[in-house]
Design an enzyme around this catalytic site. Sequence first.
Site, PDB file in Angstrom:
ATOM      1  N   HIS A   1      -1.384   0.667  -1.180  1.00 59.62           N
ATOM      2  CA  HIS A   1      -0.188   0.961  -1.958  1.00 59.62           C
ATOM      3  C   HIS A   1       0.298  -0.305  -2.644  1.00 59.62           C
ATOM      4  O   HIS A   1      -0.006  -1.415  -2.226  1.00 59.62           O
ATOM      5  CB  HIS A   1       0.905   1.529  -1.052  1.00 59.62           C
ATOM      6  N   VAL A   2       1.041  -0.127  -3.709  1.00 60.97           N
ATOM      7  CA  VAL A   2       1.569  -1.242  -4.486  1.00 60.97           C
ATOM      8  C   VAL A   2       3.018  -1.501  -4.074  1.00 60.97           C
ATOM      9  O   VAL A   2       3.735  -0.589  -3.670  1.00 60.97           O
ATOM     10  CB  VAL A   2       1.461  -0.951  -6.002  1.00 60.97           C
TER      11      VAL A   2
END
Length: 101
Positions: free
Chosen positions: A21-22
């Site tokens: 995930h960012v």
Amino acid sequence: PDLGAPCRVGYHAVPSLEPLHVHVVSVDLDSSSLKRKEHFYSFATGLFVDARDVEAALERNALPALVAERRAVRPGGLACHRCGAAAANMPRLKEHLGRCE
């Protein structure tokens, strides 16, 4: 988009959660969510990889090398990521971050 404050977009070199995930984090890192020094290090040192660096590494087929390089980062003592002021502990660092320009 304008988020109202300078931000960084990136990934942890050593992810703590799956799936990948960012993160979008404020540059000042002045947050009640940062409670442990390990968590602070994951955003304030080379362990946080800017999205632009990941994109460039993907274009060069060099992502494994980038990740290996960043995973080798060993943070030193607890210190402000902007001015380098040393802090004895997280409460002191958080106090400093709230007023550091």
